[in-house]
Design a protein around this motif. Structure first.
Motif, PDB file in Angstrom:
ATOM      1  N   LEU A  11      16.271   8.076  -3.140  1.00 34.33           N
ATOM      2  CA  LEU A  11      15.847   9.437  -2.800  1.00 34.33           C
ATOM      3  C   LEU A  11      15.823   9.643  -1.286  1.00 34.33           C
ATOM      4  O   LEU A  11      16.226  10.700  -0.786  1.00 34.33           O
ATOM      5  N   ARG A  30      14.370  19.825  -4.508  1.00 34.76           N
ATOM      6  CA  ARG A  30      15.457  20.140  -5.435  1.00 34.76           C
ATOM      7  C   ARG A  30      16.799  19.662  -4.881  1.00 34.76           C
ATOM      8  O   ARG A  30      17.614  19.097  -5.614  1.00 34.76           O
ATOM      9  N   ASP A  33      16.918  15.892  -5.182  1.00 32.75           N
ATOM     10  CA  ASP A  33      17.176  15.530  -6.580  1.00 32.75           C
ATOM     11  C   ASP A  33      18.661  15.677  -6.906  1.00 32.75           C
ATOM     12  O   ASP A  33      19.258  14.788  -7.520  1.00 32.75           O
ATOM     13  N   VAL A  40      15.547  17.156 -12.007  1.00 29.19           N
ATOM     14  CA  VAL A  40      14.737  18.014 -11.144  1.00 29.19           C
ATOM     15  C   VAL A  40      13.279  17.595 -11.263  1.00 29.19           C
ATOM     16  O   VAL A  40      12.782  17.349 -12.353  1.00 29.19           O
ATOM     17  N   THR A  42      12.060  14.857  -9.724  1.00 28.45           N
ATOM     18  CA  THR A  42      11.916  13.432  -9.434  1.00 28.45           C
ATOM     19  C   THR A  42      11.385  13.206  -8.025  1.00 28.45           C
ATOM     20  O   THR A  42      10.438  12.440  -7.825  1.00 28.45           O
ATOM     21  N   ALA A  43      11.979  13.867  -7.031  1.00 34.96           N
ATOM     22  CA  ALA A  43      11.555  13.655  -5.637  1.00 34.96           C
ATOM     23  C   ALA A  43      10.094  14.027  -5.448  1.00 34.96           C
ATOM     24  O   ALA A  43       9.360  13.331  -4.736  1.00 34.96           O
TER      25      ALA A  43
END
Length: 194
Positions: A11, A30, A33, A40, A42-43
């Motif tokens: 990331l 976004r 990701d 969407v 995850t970060a």
């Protein structure tokens, strides 16, 4: 916050790519990701806020820009003269220029640091440590020149790298090599051939 070290690194690497391509304003969870190819959201599970992305990207860029052990060890091989300093600095310019997105992202981070005190503190500490480590390595190696010489070459070559990465048609590769050699020759004291 999630702990998967590999996912976090992926990331942060994605954030570097986004910064280089879209600038600081484009650095969103976004966008990270999408760049990392993860679902969407995850970060945002790994970073509490955008400032975390900025500071971790800055640290990761410096990790990736560091010379490997062989390069550092090679500094101690051969003569300690202008030609060796020129070769080392030419390698440095080439290595940094090869990580184009990292260096462009770093420029974005430096601009963003003028607006984010936390990021400015992180980058200031990291750059200061990097400069002082370069000075110490140079002095310990027995290469010609003093601490001021190293700092002046650092400043000179950083702008050459910026020019090379942002306006690559200004100087050819041969021009870049020649400019590195000229910077070394003009910055370092003449050696007595005796």
């Amino acid at each position: 916050m999630r702990k998967n070290v590999e996912r976090r690194a992926a990331l942060v690497d994605a954030a570097i790519e986004v910064l280089a391509r879209d600038g600081a304003r484009g650095l969103t969870f976004r966008a990270v990701d999408a760049e990392a190819g993860v679902p969407v959201g995850t970060a945002s599970n790994y970073f509490a806020k955008r400032d975390d992305l900025f500071t971790q990207a800055g640290g990761r860029i410096y990790e990736r820009l560091q010379p490997d052990a062989a390069t550092l060890g090679g500094m101690l091989e051969g003569p300690r003269d202008l030609a060796r300093v020129t070769a080392l600095l030419t390698e440095t310019v080439g290595r940094i220029s090869a990580f184009r997105t990292g260096y462009l992202a770093l420029l974005e981070l430096r601009l963003e640091a003028t607006r984010r005190p936390g990021l400015r503190a992180v980058l200031t500490e990291r750059v200061r440590e990097d400069v002082e480590a370069n000075v110490a390595r140079h002095l310990e190696s027995g290469m010609p020149g003093d601490a001021t010489t190293v700092r002046l070459l650092y400043l000179t070559l950083n702008w050459l790298i910026v020019e090379n990465l942002t306006l690559p048609e200004v100087f050819t590769e041969e021009d870049v090599r020649r400019l590195v050699a000229d910077a070394v020759e003009r910055s370092l004291p003449r050696q007595d051939p005796r």
